[in-house]
Design a protein around this motif. Structure first.
Motif, PDB file in Angstrom:
ATOM      1  N   PRO A   1      47.738  57.842  41.878  1.00  0.00           N
ATOM      2  CA  PRO A   1      46.024  58.004  41.875  1.00  0.00           C
ATOM      3  C   PRO A   1      46.431  59.466  39.983  1.00  0.00           C
ATOM      4  N   GLN A   2      45.982  59.149  39.121  1.00  0.00           N
ATOM      5  CA  GLN A   2      45.776  59.837  38.100  1.00  0.00           C
ATOM      6  C   GLN A   2      45.133  59.209  36.729  1.00  0.00           C
ATOM      7  N   LYS A   3      44.745  59.952  36.297  1.00  0.00           N
ATOM      8  CA  LYS A   3      44.006  59.697  34.889  1.00  0.00           C
ATOM      9  C   LYS A   3      44.526  58.267  34.315  1.00  0.00           C
ATOM     10  N   GLY A   4      43.470  57.305  33.818  1.00  0.00           N
ATOM     11  CA  GLY A   4      44.312  55.906  33.705  1.00  0.00           C
ATOM     12  C   GLY A   4      45.304  54.996  34.281  1.00  0.00           C
ATOM     13  N   ARG A   5      45.132  55.169  34.888  1.00  0.00           N
ATOM     14  CA  ARG A   5      46.255  54.644  36.261  1.00  0.00           C
ATOM     15  C   ARG A   5      45.798  54.961  38.185  1.00  0.00           C
ATOM     16  N   TYR A   6      45.803  53.598  38.501  1.00  0.00           N
ATOM     17  CA  TYR A   6      44.743  53.113  39.478  1.00  0.00           C
ATOM     18  C   TYR A   6      45.338  52.094  40.778  1.00  0.00           C
TER      19      TYR A   6
ATOM     20  N   ASP B   1      37.801  51.813  28.878  1.00  0.00           N
ATOM     21  CA  ASP B   1      37.356  53.472  28.664  1.00  0.00           C
ATOM     22  C   ASP B   1      37.196  53.933  27.211  1.00  0.00           C
TER      23      ASP B   1
ATOM     24  N   ARG C   1      38.314  52.510  42.944  1.00  0.00           N
ATOM     25  CA  ARG C   1      36.597  52.744  42.593  1.00  0.00           C
ATOM     26  C   ARG C   1      35.649  51.859  42.680  1.00  0.00           C
TER      27      ARG C   1
ATOM     28  N   ASP D   1      28.144  51.462  34.543  1.00  0.00           N
ATOM     29  CA  ASP D   1      29.860  51.746  34.359  1.00  0.00           C
ATOM     30  C   ASP D   1      29.130  49.803  34.944  1.00  0.00           C
TER      31      ASP D   1
ATOM     32  N   GLU E   1      40.955  48.147  31.946  1.00  0.00           N
ATOM     33  CA  GLU E   1      40.684  49.537  32.348  1.00  0.00           C
ATOM     34  C   GLU E   1      41.038  50.500  31.001  1.00  0.00           C
ATOM     35  N   ARG E   2      41.698  50.364  30.000  1.00  0.00           N
ATOM     36  CA  ARG E   2      42.523  51.579  28.988  1.00  0.00           C
ATOM     37  C   ARG E   2      41.236  50.901  27.591  1.00  0.00           C
TER      38      ARG E   2
END
Length: 422
Positions: A123-128, A340, A2, A8, A336-337
């Motif tokens: 890739p998905q929400k919370g997983r990069y 957020d 990202r 941010d 990351e968690r």
């Protein structure tokens, strides 16, 4: 992977600064390791499923024939194609770092590593595919004190971020091994059994037992596990103390491991000033990494249903690089968690001023006014006035600026009125 806009990035750096400051306050020292490690080191069988997610780098100078030969092999020979890879965690690089620099380090080494890692995730929400890990590790101390230091420092960092109320779920891989032995699972089936047990929170006791039977696990062992999971007190949360730990385990587990956990709880309690200790014993906490050899833990918080970090003891890893075993234990905060959950960690208390100036203000005046604000401790951005002043100020507010002042030509610092943004 990202991009981060200024607001941010500011928020992320503020969270990192708090974590870094609290870790340093607890006596940990920061190191840095390269983003690349040797392919053989990253694929030594100690990284669990993460090894399958590693980004590998082709050897330099490969020609088409070499690529075809590796691709045409009965099983794809990746080692023939790649000699390096991007790190998928910070623990393997730390083990290599310690083995390389042991003579220059203290006998008990407390390290901080805060850096990006890479995994070929979907890739998905919370997983990069690129994300930051915040690790602290203690190498050279086999006692419960080392684990307690990690737990206390991590809880302290969470408290400093405003996430009070966190707790640590704790188990020991030696207790898991002992239980599987008592239930009757064969040694070669235990890795698969642990994978299934790790799903206990999601599929429940009946789902775990059904999956084990579908996998062809030893029938009598599956029956014994089912009986244990469905006993009257099964599924209860177990505050941390010897009676609670023993009540959550079958008879016959190693007394020395239980004593180690009891000592850990007492040490954490003393470090946090007594009273309630935010530790919970979970006899079926697994942690997926294959290199764990003893105590394992996960960080939980009542605001979310997933873990915010975890770690454990990995006494066997450094020996692979050094030729002799060295005790080691680590804890990783899920940055990351956590970031957020901290949408307001933007530093609103800081003074950040946008100095809006007319086109005809001389550069010397601009810089003199800016210098005056800088001397007062403010952060300053110069912006030439536009027709859409409202849009300019909204953009500045989104970037974390908290105030503005307009600067006409010939003004003196005392004439400038600083007004809040928003």
């Amino acid at each position: 992977m990202r991009d981060f806009l200024p607001a941010d990035k500011t928020r992320r750096e503020r969270v990192l600064a708090v974590i870094r400051e609290r870790y340093r306050a607890h006596g940990f020292d920061e190191i840095e390791t390269p983003v690349l490690e040797e392919y053989g080191r990253l694929h030594a069988g100690i990284g669990g499923d993460n090894e399958k997610l590693a980004f590998n780098i082709l050897k330099r100078g490969l020609d088409a024939d070499a690529v075809r030969a590796a691709a045409d092999a009965p099983a794809l020979d990746v080692a023939a194609l790649a000699d390096l890879g991007l790190r998928y965690d910070l623990t393997v690089p730390l083990a290599r770092f310690y083995a390389t620099h042991r003579a220059e380090l203290p006998s008990v080494f407390r390290s901080i590593q805060i850096a990006p890692v890479w995994r070929a995730e979907r890739p998905q929400k919370g997983r990069y595919r690129q994300f930051v890990q915040c690790d602290i590790d203690i190498i050279g101390d086999a006692s419960a004190r080392a684990e307690a230091e990690l737990i206390v420092a991590s809880l302290d960092a969470l408290d400093a971020l405003g996430l009070e109320g966190g707790s640590i779920r704790i188990n020991d891989r030696r207790l898991l091994d002992a239980m599987l032995d008592l239930f009757g699972f064969a040694g070669d089936e235990r890795p698969g059994v642990l994978i299934t047990i790790d799903k206990l929170d999601k599929i429940g006791p009946s789902g775990v037992v059904a999956e084990l039977r579908d996998r062809g696990a030893t029938a009598t062992a599956a029956d014994a596990l089912e009986a244990f999971l469905t006993r009257p007190q099964a599924g209860e949360q177990h505050p941390f103390g010897e009676p609670q730990i023993r009540a959550a385990l079958p008879d016959g587990v190693p007394d020395d491991v239980v004593a180690h956990l009891v000592s850990l709880g007492a040490t954490v309690a003393a470090a946090r000033g007594g009273g309630d200790v935010p530790l919970v014993f979970d006899p079926f906490l697994v942690r997926g990494m294959g290199y764990y050899t003893g105590t394992i833990f996960e960080l939980a918080h009542p605001s979310v249903g997933y873990s915010l970090g975890g770690g454990g003891r990995y006494d066997g890893m450094i020996g692979r690089f050094l030729g002799q075993d060295v005790p080691a234990v680590g804890f990783s905060i899920g940055f990351e968690r956590i970031v957020d959950l901290l949408a307001d960690a933007s530093g609103a208390d800081d003074i950040a001023i946008v100095l809006v100036h007319d086109r005809d203000v001389p550069m010397a005046e601009l810089l003199a006014h800016k210098a005056a604000f800088l001397q007062s401790g403010a952060r300053v951005r110069l912006e030439q006035r536009t027709k859409n002043l409202k849009g300019l100020l909204e953009r500045a507010a989104n970037d974390g600026y908290t105030a503005f002042a307009t600067l006409p030509a010939g003004a003196t610092p005392g004439q400038l009125e600083v007004k809040p943004l928003g």
